[in-house]
Design an enzyme around this catalytic site. Structure first.
Site, mmCIF file in Angstrom:
data_model
loop_
_atom_site.group_PDB
_atom_site.id
_atom_site.type_symbol
_atom_site.label_atom_id
_atom_site.label_comp_id
_atom_site.label_asym_id
_atom_site.label_seq_id
_atom_site.Cartn_x
_atom_site.Cartn_y
_atom_site.Cartn_z
ATOM 1 N N ASP A 97 0.823 -1.216 0.000
ATOM 2 C CA ASP A 97 0.000 0.000 0.000
ATOM 3 C C ASP A 97 0.852 1.259 0.000
ATOM 4 O O ASP A 97 2.059 1.207 -0.238
ATOM 5 C CB ASP A 97 -1.051 -0.016 1.117
ATOM 6 C CG ASP A 97 -0.479 -0.484 2.427
ATOM 7 O OD1 ASP A 97 0.661 -0.101 2.705
ATOM 8 O OD2 ASP A 97 -1.161 -1.230 3.148
ATOM 9 N N LYS A 143 -5.005 3.302 -0.892
ATOM 10 C CA LYS A 143 -6.042 4.241 -1.350
ATOM 11 C C LYS A 143 -5.805 4.603 -2.806
ATOM 12 O O LYS A 143 -4.706 4.872 -3.226
ATOM 13 C CB LYS A 143 -5.976 5.523 -0.518
ATOM 14 C CG LYS A 143 -6.471 5.326 0.883
ATOM 15 C CD LYS A 143 -6.816 6.663 1.524
ATOM 16 C CE LYS A 143 -7.272 6.443 2.953
ATOM 17 N NZ LYS A 143 -6.222 6.618 3.932
ATOM 18 N N MET A 185 -0.992 8.448 13.863
ATOM 19 C CA MET A 185 -2.367 8.652 13.373
ATOM 20 C C MET A 185 -3.109 9.683 14.215
ATOM 21 O O MET A 185 -4.316 9.567 14.427
ATOM 22 C CB MET A 185 -3.150 7.326 13.398
ATOM 23 C CG MET A 185 -2.514 6.239 12.567
ATOM 24 S SD MET A 185 -3.384 4.689 12.671
ATOM 25 C CE MET A 185 -2.882 4.093 14.264
HETATM 26 N N1 SAH Z 1 3.189 0.292 11.141
HETATM 27 C C1 SAH Z 1 3.540 1.671 11.002
HETATM 28 C C2 SAH Z 1 2.462 2.580 11.528
HETATM 29 C C3 SAH Z 1 1.181 2.473 10.758
HETATM 30 S S1 SAH Z 1 -0.030 3.573 11.326
HETATM 31 C C4 SAH Z 1 4.874 1.942 11.677
HETATM 32 O O1 SAH Z 1 5.384 1.090 12.423
HETATM 33 O O2 SAH Z 1 5.452 2.998 11.425
HETATM 34 C C5 SAH Z 1 0.180 4.914 10.229
HETATM 35 C C6 SAH Z 1 0.767 6.096 10.964
HETATM 36 O O3 SAH Z 1 2.176 5.951 11.048
HETATM 37 C C7 SAH Z 1 0.579 7.414 10.271
HETATM 38 O O4 SAH Z 1 -0.703 7.971 10.544
HETATM 39 C C8 SAH Z 1 1.660 8.244 10.914
HETATM 40 O O5 SAH Z 1 1.307 8.634 12.220
HETATM 41 C C9 SAH Z 1 2.772 7.215 11.048
HETATM 42 N N2 SAH Z 1 3.708 7.272 9.926
HETATM 43 C C10 SAH Z 1 4.052 6.269 9.116
HETATM 44 N N3 SAH Z 1 4.992 6.661 8.244
HETATM 45 C C11 SAH Z 1 5.252 7.951 8.504
HETATM 46 C C12 SAH Z 1 6.122 8.919 7.969
HETATM 47 N N4 SAH Z 1 6.943 8.638 6.963
HETATM 48 N N5 SAH Z 1 6.135 10.166 8.504
HETATM 49 C C13 SAH Z 1 5.332 10.477 9.517
HETATM 50 N N6 SAH Z 1 4.478 9.600 10.071
HETATM 51 C C14 SAH Z 1 4.443 8.357 9.572
#
Ligand code: SAH
Length: 545
Positions: A76, A98, A213
Site C-alpha cells: 500500500d 487508497k 495517526m
Molecule cells: N506500522 C507503522 C504505523 C502504521 S499507522 C509503523 O510502524 O510505522 C500509520 C501512521 O504511522 C501514520 O498515521 C503516521 O502517524 C505514522 N507514519 C508512518 N509513516 C510515517 C512517515 N513517513 N512520517 C510520519 N508519520 C508516519
C-alpha cells in the site's frame, strides 16, 4: 552486494533481470544469493514484512530477501516505490492502498487476498509501512492466516514511531529528560467511551509520548494532556512524511501546537512527539541539508539504471524513487552463436551498451569459448560506462568517442578503420541504424547481431501514476524508456515536474513521444543527470521546454 553495473547513455538499455534469474546471474555476486530463501520452500507462506517509514534504505536485509523472492507482493501507500524495483520480474504486484477517487480496500478484503494467494501455492509478501505489528493491523492479518491454517512469518521493520523523530533530530529517550517512550494511537478519539487510551495516565507518565495517526485529533490530544496536568509549555514536534524528501518538522508547545499545525497546513502521515526531547530538534535536526535535500527524483529506465541513479543521487541528499518501466532480455540466437565461434574473422568489436558486453562474456562462457581466442580483437565502446564494463572483464577499450552517441562513434571511429577490418556489433533490437549505415558507406564488412531487447513493465503503471504527481524531477535515460513511460502515463505530466534527459537522442525521442524535456545532461551518464539536477537547483539551467 550488487556488482556495479555501468552503462552508457544514449544507449538503449541496461540489463534487467530478464529471463530473470538468468540475467541477474550476470550481475550479482554470490553474497546476494545467500540472502535468498528457497522459493519452493516458501510456497503457501505469507511474510508480513515491515518496509520502514519511507526511506527505501530503511528496510532489513531479510525484508529485502523476501521481496526478491516473492511470487506475489501485496502493498500500500506508505512504502517507498523503490522497494518494488527489487521484486522478481514475474512477481505479481497487488496494490491495496487508497486510490484516487475510490475507497481503499477493507481489512477483510486484504485478508482475503492474502489467504487466496497463499492457498493457491504462492509465496506471498505483505509489505507494510514501518513495522507490521506496530499499528499496522499486521496482527489481524496474521490471525486471519492462522485461522486458515496458513504458514506466516513476521519480518519486523523500522517503525515510524522512533525513526521519524530520529530523522527530525529527536532522540525519543534522553538520559536527562526521558527514560521511557510511549507509542500511542491518536486515532481512537479522545474521551470517547470506547477509547482505551488513558490520557490521565499519559499526562502523568514520565518520558516521551509519541502519537501515530493523531494529526486530525491534535487539538483534542493536546487539550486532554493539559487538562490532566501536563505542563502547557511541554515541547511538541509534528513531523510530516518523515524520512522522505517531503519531510517537514514543526516544533511548538502543547498549548500552541494545534493552532500552529493548522496554520502551517501539516498533513498526514505525521508523527507527534510530546516531551522535552522534542525541543532537541532545533539543535539536532540534520535531514535534508545536503545539496539536493528536499528533492524527490523519479528514476525510470531499467532497474539497473535506476539503481545507478540512486547510487549517484544518494550522496547529494535527494530522495530517489526508482520505478523501472522497462527491462531487457537477452536474445540468444544461432546468429550470435555463430558470430562468437567465428571471432577470428573479425578485427573490431563494437559495444553500444554495458548490457551487450555482459551478454557477450556470458555467452562466451556458456559456449565454452576461451577468451584467449580474441587476443587479436580491438574494442570500440560508445561511452565510458560501456568501456568500464569491458574493463571489468579485463579488456581495455581501444576506442571511445568524445561524446557518447552512435553518431559520434561513427564519425570519430570509422575514419580510423582500414579496408582489411571486419566489425562485429552486439546490440539491442531497434538500435540506431547509424553505425551500420556508415560502415556500409565506406565498404567495411560488418555483422550486426541483436543480442537483447526491451519490454515495458506494465505492472509498475499504478505506482508510476501515483508517484509521478509528487516528484520534482523525472529522469529518462533511453528512447525505449521514454516510450514506455509515455505509454504507462494516464495523464500528462504536471507542469512543475521537470523531466531530465540523459542526452540528445533520448531528448529527441521524448519530444517525438510528446514528453516535454526540461533539460538534457551534458555528460550522458547517471552522473551527468545528477549534475544537471544540481545545476537546476542552483538556478543555472536555461530550460528547453
Ligand atoms: N506500522 C507503522 C504505523 C502504521 S499507522 C509503523 O510502524 O510505522 C500509520 C501512521 O504511522 C501514520 O498515521 C503516521 O502517524 C505514522 N507514519 C508512518 N509513516 C510515517 C512517515 N513517513 N512520517 C510520519 N508519520 C508516519
Amino acid at each position: 552486494m550488487f556488482v556495479k553495473l555501468c552503462l552508457t547513455a544514449e544507449l538503449y538499455f541496461f540489463m534487467g533481470g530478464s529471463y530473470m534469474i538468468d540475467a541477474q546471474l550476470f550481475f550479482l555476486s554470490d553474497e546476494y544469493f545467500h540472502d535468498f530463501p528457497d522459493d519452493k520452500l516458501m510456497k503457501n507462506t505469507v511474510s508480513l514484512v515491515g518496509a520502514g517509514p519511507g526511506d527505501a534504505g530503511l528496510l532489513t536485509r531479510k525484508g529485502l530477501a523476501c521481496i526478491r523472492t516473492a511470487d506475489v507482493i501485496v502493498y500500500d501507500n506508505l512504502i517507498s516505490g523503490s522497494l518494488l524495483n527489487e521484486a522478481r520480474l514475474d512477481a505479481e504486484l497487488i496494490y491495496v492502498g487508497k486510490r484516487m477517487g475510490a475507497h481503499s480496500m477493507t481489512q477483510e478484503q486484504i485478508n482475503q487476498i492474502l489467504i487466496e494467494q497463499a492457498q493457491s501455492g504462492k509465496y506471498v509478501v505483505r509489505l507494510k509501512g514501518g513495522d507490521p505489528f506496530v499499528f499496522g493491523r499486521g496482527g489481524e492479518e496474521a490471525a486471519a492466516l492462522h485461522s486458515h491454517g496458513l504458514t506466516f512469518e513476521v519480518v519486523p521493520g523500522v517503525s515510524s514511531a522512533y525513526s521519524v523523530p530520529a530523522y527530525a533530530g529527536i532522540p525519543v529517550t534522553d538520559r536527562s529528560c526521558a527514560s521511557s517512550f510511549h507509542v500511542i494511537t491518536g486515532h481512537e478519539g479522545v474521551g470517547k467511551k470506547e477509547s482505551v487510551v488513558d490520557y490521565q495516565a499519559l499526562a502523568q507518565a514520565e518520558g516521551t509520548l509519541i502519537f501515530l495517526m493523531g494529526l486530525s485529533r491534535l487539538e483534542e490530544i493536546a487539550q486532554s494532556l493539559i487538562r490532566y496536568g501536563k505542563c502547557a509549555e511541554t515541547p511538541v514536534a509534528v513531523i510530516e512524511r518523515g524520512s522522505t524528501a517531503r519531510q517537514r518538522e514543526l516544533v511548538s508547545d502543547l498549548a500552541h501546537i494545534a493552532e500552529r499545525s493548522r496554520a502551517e497546513g501539516m498533513k498526514t502521515p505525521a508523527v507527534i512527539v510530546v516531551g522535552e526531547v522534542a525541543a532537541l530538534s532545533k539543535k539536532l535536526s540534520w535531514y535534508g541539508r545536503r545539496p539536493l535535500g528536499g528533492k524527490r527524483v523519479l528514476a525510470t529506465g531499467t532497474r539497473h539504471f535506476s539503481q545507478e541513479m540512486e547510487r549517484v543521487l544518494w550522496p547529494l541528499g535527494a530522495e530517489t524513487v526508482s520505478v523501472s518501466v522497462i527491462e531487457s532480455r537477452p536474445i540468444l540466437s544461432e546468429e550470435m552463436e555463430q558470430a562468437l565461434r567465428n571471432l577470428a574473422e573479425y578485427t573490431w568489436m563494437v559495444f553500444t551498451s554495458g548490457n551487450g558486453v555482459e551478454i557477450f562474456f556470458e555467452q562466451m562462457r556458456r559456449q565454452r569459448i576461451d577468451l584467449r581466442s580474441m587476443a587479436h580483437l580491438r574494442f570500440a565502446a560508445i561511452g565510458k560506462k560501456t568501456a568500464e564494463v569491458l574493463e571489468h572483464h579485463g579488456y581495455l577499450c581501444d576506442f571511445t568517442p568524445e561524446c557518447y552517441t552512435s553518431e559520434r562513434l561513427a564519425e570519430e571511429w570509422i575514419p580510423i578503420l582500414n579496408s582489411g577490418d571486419r566489425v562485429l556489433m552486439l546490440r539491442a533490437r531497434e538500435s540506431s541504424p547509424i553505425l551500420p549505415e556508415k560502415l556500409s558507406e565506406v565498404g567495411i564488412p560488418y555483422e550486426d547481431v541483436v543480442v537483447y531487447e526491451t519490454w515495458t513493465d506494465v505492472r509498475r503503471g499504478e505506482e508510476l501514476n501515483r508517484i509521478i504527481k509528487e516528484v520534482d524531477y523525472v529522469t529518462v535515460a533511453s528512447s525505449s524508456a521514454v516510450r514506455a513511460l509515455q505509454s504507462l502515463l494516464q495523464e500528462p505530466l504536471e507542469n512543475d515536474v521537470r523531466v531530465i534527459s540523459i542526452g540528445p537522442v533520448t531528448t529527441k525521442a521524448a519530444c517525438a513521444a510528446g514528453l516535454p524535456v526540461y533539460a538534457t545532461a551534458n555528460e550522458y551518464t547517471a552522473e551527468g543527470i545528477a549534475e544537471t539536477i544540481l545545476a537546476d537547483v542552483r538556478g543555472e539551467i536555461a530550460n528547453e521546454k
